[in-house]
Write a protein that holds these residues in place. Structure first.
Motif, PDB file in Angstrom:
ATOM      1  N   TYR A 436     -17.105   2.007  19.178  1.00  0.00           N
ATOM      2  CA  TYR A 436     -16.282   2.463  19.002  1.00  0.00           C
ATOM      3  C   TYR A 436     -15.286   3.215  19.428  1.00  0.00           C
ATOM      4  O   TYR A 436     -14.006   3.343  19.228  1.00  0.00           O
ATOM      5  CB  TYR A 436     -17.258   4.393  18.243  1.00  0.00           C
ATOM      6  CG  TYR A 436     -16.317   5.197  17.711  1.00  0.00           C
ATOM      7  CD1 TYR A 436     -15.792   4.643  15.863  1.00  0.00           C
ATOM      8  CD2 TYR A 436     -15.931   5.910  18.644  1.00  0.00           C
ATOM      9  CE1 TYR A 436     -15.290   5.481  15.888  1.00  0.00           C
ATOM     10  CE2 TYR A 436     -15.465   7.019  17.586  1.00  0.00           C
ATOM     11  CZ  TYR A 436     -15.453   6.962  16.057  1.00  0.00           C
ATOM     12  OH  TYR A 436     -14.119   7.133  15.735  1.00  0.00           O
ATOM     13  N   GLU A 437     -14.922   3.590  21.114  1.00  0.00           N
ATOM     14  CA  GLU A 437     -14.205   4.119  21.467  1.00  0.00           C
ATOM     15  C   GLU A 437     -13.085   3.038  22.169  1.00  0.00           C
ATOM     16  O   GLU A 437     -12.296   3.288  21.884  1.00  0.00           O
ATOM     17  CB  GLU A 437     -14.641   4.714  22.888  1.00  0.00           C
ATOM     18  CG  GLU A 437     -15.575   6.255  22.778  1.00  0.00           C
ATOM     19  CD  GLU A 437     -15.475   7.208  24.451  1.00  0.00           C
ATOM     20  OE1 GLU A 437     -15.493   7.683  24.624  1.00  0.00           O
ATOM     21  OE2 GLU A 437     -16.210   5.982  25.042  1.00  0.00           O
ATOM     22  N   GLN A 438     -13.557   2.138  22.513  1.00  0.00           N
ATOM     23  CA  GLN A 438     -13.216   0.868  23.091  1.00  0.00           C
ATOM     24  C   GLN A 438     -12.129   0.463  21.780  1.00  0.00           C
ATOM     25  O   GLN A 438     -11.135  -0.155  22.068  1.00  0.00           O
ATOM     26  CB  GLN A 438     -13.803  -0.279  23.689  1.00  0.00           C
ATOM     27  CG  GLN A 438     -14.687   0.164  25.052  1.00  0.00           C
ATOM     28  CD  GLN A 438     -15.421  -1.304  25.346  1.00  0.00           C
ATOM     29  OE1 GLN A 438     -16.031  -1.383  24.102  1.00  0.00           O
ATOM     30  NE2 GLN A 438     -15.378  -1.152  26.638  1.00  0.00           N
ATOM     31  N   ALA A 439     -13.020   0.343  20.607  1.00  0.00           N
ATOM     32  CA  ALA A 439     -12.106   0.136  19.656  1.00  0.00           C
ATOM     33  C   ALA A 439     -11.024   0.761  19.579  1.00  0.00           C
ATOM     34  O   ALA A 439      -9.698   0.720  19.164  1.00  0.00           O
ATOM     35  CB  ALA A 439     -13.093  -0.630  18.560  1.00  0.00           C
ATOM     36  N   LEU A 440     -10.958   1.935  19.216  1.00  0.00           N
ATOM     37  CA  LEU A 440      -9.832   2.750  18.799  1.00  0.00           C
ATOM     38  C   LEU A 440      -8.839   2.796  19.926  1.00  0.00           C
ATOM     39  O   LEU A 440      -7.114   2.867  20.028  1.00  0.00           O
ATOM     40  CB  LEU A 440     -10.528   4.509  18.844  1.00  0.00           C
ATOM     41  CG  LEU A 440     -10.153   5.363  17.686  1.00  0.00           C
ATOM     42  CD1 LEU A 440     -10.277   4.722  16.925  1.00  0.00           C
ATOM     43  CD2 LEU A 440     -10.806   6.872  17.631  1.00  0.00           C
ATOM     44  N   GLU A 441      -9.428   2.541  21.223  1.00  0.00           N
ATOM     45  CA  GLU A 441      -8.440   2.491  22.392  1.00  0.00           C
ATOM     46  C   GLU A 441      -7.449   1.383  22.479  1.00  0.00           C
ATOM     47  O   GLU A 441      -6.031   1.579  22.170  1.00  0.00           O
ATOM     48  CB  GLU A 441      -8.805   2.975  23.795  1.00  0.00           C
ATOM     49  CG  GLU A 441      -8.313   2.934  25.018  1.00  0.00           C
ATOM     50  CD  GLU A 441      -9.272   2.698  26.115  1.00  0.00           C
ATOM     51  OE1 GLU A 441     -10.394   3.007  25.962  1.00  0.00           O
ATOM     52  OE2 GLU A 441      -7.929   2.505  27.365  1.00  0.00           O
ATOM     53  N   LEU A 442      -8.085   0.531  22.002  1.00  0.00           N
ATOM     54  CA  LEU A 442      -7.195  -1.020  21.593  1.00  0.00           C
ATOM     55  C   LEU A 442      -6.565  -0.716  20.656  1.00  0.00           C
ATOM     56  O   LEU A 442      -4.932  -0.961  20.476  1.00  0.00           O
ATOM     57  CB  LEU A 442      -8.488  -2.473  21.092  1.00  0.00           C
ATOM     58  CG  LEU A 442      -7.549  -3.066  21.162  1.00  0.00           C
ATOM     59  CD1 LEU A 442      -6.700  -3.907  22.213  1.00  0.00           C
ATOM     60  CD2 LEU A 442      -8.620  -4.236  20.734  1.00  0.00           C
ATOM     61  N   ALA A 443      -6.755   0.555  19.181  1.00  0.00           N
ATOM     62  CA  ALA A 443      -5.531   0.330  18.177  1.00  0.00           C
ATOM     63  C   ALA A 443      -4.982   1.208  18.786  1.00  0.00           C
ATOM     64  O   ALA A 443      -3.741   1.473  18.261  1.00  0.00           O
ATOM     65  CB  ALA A 443      -6.646   1.122  16.921  1.00  0.00           C
ATOM     66  N   ILE A 444      -4.789   2.624  19.727  1.00  0.00           N
ATOM     67  CA  ILE A 444      -4.034   3.188  20.481  1.00  0.00           C
ATOM     68  C   ILE A 444      -2.692   1.983  20.915  1.00  0.00           C
ATOM     69  O   ILE A 444      -1.711   1.879  20.727  1.00  0.00           O
ATOM     70  CB  ILE A 444      -4.328   4.351  20.835  1.00  0.00           C
ATOM     71  CG1 ILE A 444      -5.128   5.114  19.682  1.00  0.00           C
ATOM     72  CG2 ILE A 444      -3.239   4.852  21.943  1.00  0.00           C
ATOM     73  CD1 ILE A 444      -5.178   6.093  20.409  1.00  0.00           C
ATOM     74  N   ARG A 445      -3.301   1.050  21.516  1.00  0.00           N
ATOM     75  CA  ARG A 445      -2.703   0.689  22.344  1.00  0.00           C
ATOM     76  C   ARG A 445      -1.662   0.031  22.096  1.00  0.00           C
ATOM     77  O   ARG A 445      -0.421  -0.610  22.182  1.00  0.00           O
ATOM     78  CB  ARG A 445      -3.749  -0.309  23.285  1.00  0.00           C
ATOM     79  CG  ARG A 445      -4.133   0.238  24.325  1.00  0.00           C
ATOM     80  CD  ARG A 445      -3.506   0.361  26.057  1.00  0.00           C
ATOM     81  NE  ARG A 445      -3.256  -0.981  26.373  1.00  0.00           N
ATOM     82  CZ  ARG A 445      -4.300  -1.312  27.885  1.00  0.00           C
ATOM     83  NH1 ARG A 445      -4.966  -0.406  28.013  1.00  0.00           N
ATOM     84  NH2 ARG A 445      -3.884  -2.402  28.474  1.00  0.00           N
TER      85      ARG A 445
END
Ligand code: PEP
Ligand code: MN
Length: 451
Positions: A436-445
């Protein structure tokens, strides 16, 4: 069945793939049982409608024109056991949250396509698997056989085709219900919170985006003098790899008031890297259906091959029909993508370009688990945006493997998961997913580089 429209695609029928070599198909030991299951599958109601399929094609045409961006994501392989309300709701949440981040960063509409409600069949690099001196058929996804390493579990069972259809129907039904009920409503960002994201260093940035979007919605409603229904509804489409051709054929239908044949088991089927032979059965099957569709493009495919796929799969150069999903790897994309973009443009093919930054970045950790380093995944997407821009093209979407659960399958990310962390919550039977966190982090990147 009415054959009037058979001529819409020359020489094609829903079963014409059977004259070609079909890679990655299971060997069913009981032909009668297979025929009986397919007979039932043919008569069951479909999972999607041709109107929805046509709508998605129009949306992808808009993405090709640079007006929208496509977010496609979900499990590598869905499992029957994970057809559960919490897993489905959490996966929908993370996809919606990512799309919110992308809407904000790109200032564009985002088309959402889940890798779910039918992503149950998997290609494998070997037909057989050997463990401790015992050799059995490989696990090919829950639609085919079971993951346990026993002879009984690994026998392909046609009843699974019906079980898969039922679970896909339950999944899509729940997703539609959640969305219709306001789950995606921007007025209620509190529905969108999963408690443990609060520990993430990116939680503040994400919360700021949600607040700003909520404020914008309220501001625009004040101007409009009432509610703007668009903000409480989103469209969501489904996709899966069109791999198991018996079941794809059984769900290929003609519909009243529409020419041609539709695969009504999903809105957006795609052809995987291992089944993209020009003269193979998968290309033959897919060339005749009306759905918008994708093809994975790996670094081992030549430019001529990709151009020939474009000609065969989209001979009329129809907008929205074809998406090329490049999956090169962070270390190869720079060498391969520019020439491909140039060649497709020079040949005049209309395609949507999408980046799958997962499948070219898989490595084996010292403990034997397959993993993907977050930085390589992020690097491939960031390079993809830059390369398209430099070539005067546009990256119009991303294709990701992710889950809404707190798994530890990919390393890195804001919490810097290590190889040792992988054993804590590694659940995937197949490829490692962003949590979950990595997916959201990727979206922000992505929002940062593409905005
Ligand atoms: C997948 O998408 O899970 C997959 C197998 O991808 P590819 O065909 O690109 O290897
Ligand atoms: Mn995968």
């Amino acid at each position: 069945m009415n054959d009037v429209n058979d001529a819409t695609v020359s020489g094609w029928k829903p079963d014409s793939w059977q004259r070609k070599t079909a890679a990655q198909q299971p060997h069913y030991p009981d032909a009668d049982a297979l025929a009986a299951a397919l007979g039932q599958l043919r008569t069951l109601p479909p999972l999607v409608t041709s109107w929805e399929v046509n709508n998605l094609k129009a949306q992808i045409a808009r993405a090709q024109a640079g007006e929208t961006f496509v977010l496609q994501g979900g499990d590598c392989a869905e499992s029957f056991a994970d057809c559960r309300s919490d897993v489905i709701a959490n996966r929908l949440k993370v996809l919606l949250q990512m799309s919110l981040v992308l809407v904000h960063g790109l200032r564009q509409r985002v088309v959402r396509i889940g890798r779910f409600a039918g992503q149950y069949a998997k290609p494998r690099s070997a037909d057989l698997e050997t463990r401790h001196g015992t050799t059995l058929p490989s696990y090919r996804g829950d639609l085919v056989n079971g993951p346990d390493f026993t002879a009984a579990a690994r026998i392909p069972d046609p009843q699974r085709l019906l079980e898969g259809h039922m679970r896909s129907a339950m999944t899509i039904n729940f997703v539609r219900g959640l969305i219709d009920g306001g789950f995606a409503d921007l007025h209620h960002p509190e529905y969108w919170d999963l408690s443990w994201v609060r520990h993430s260093p990116l939680a503040v940035e994400y919360q700021r985006m949600v607040d700003m979007l909520g404020d914008s919605v309220r501001f625009m409603e004040t101007l409009a003098g009432g509610s703007i229904s668009d903000f409480s509804r989103v469209d969501f489409y489904t996709s899966h790899e069109a791999l198991l051709l018996w079941s794809e054929q059984a769900q290929t239908r003609q519909v009243p008031r529409s020419d041609g044949w539709y695969n009504l088991s999903t809105h957006f089927p795609w052809i995987g890297m291992r089944t993209a032979e020009l003269d193979g059965a998968h290309v033959e099957y897919c060339r005749g259906i009306r759905n918008p569709m994708g093809v994975k493009v790996s670094p081992s495919m030549t430019t001529e091959w990709v151009l020939a796929l474009c000609r065969v799969l989209n001979p009329e150069n129809e907008p929205g029909r074809l998406t090329l999903i490049h999956r090169m790897g962070a270390d190869k994309i720079g060498d391969h993508l520019p020439a491909l973009i140039e060649a497709v443009r020079a040949a005049g093919h209309r395609v949507l370009w999408m980046c799958d930054p997962m499948h070219g970045n898989t490595i084996t950790a010292p403990n034997g688990l397959k993993t993907r380093p977050f930085e390589r995944v992020a690097s491939e997407v960031e390079q993809a945006f830059a390369i398209h821009k430099a070539c005067g093209s546009r990256l119009g979407g991303v294709h990701l493997e992710l889950t809404g659960e707190d798994v530890t399958e990919c390393t890195g990310g804001a919490r810097n998961l290590s190889h040792e962390d992988l054993e804590r919550a590694y659940k995937s039977q197949v490829d490692p997913r962003l949590n979950y966190e990595q997916a959201l982090e990727l979206a922000i990147r992505i929002a940062r580089v593409a905005g």
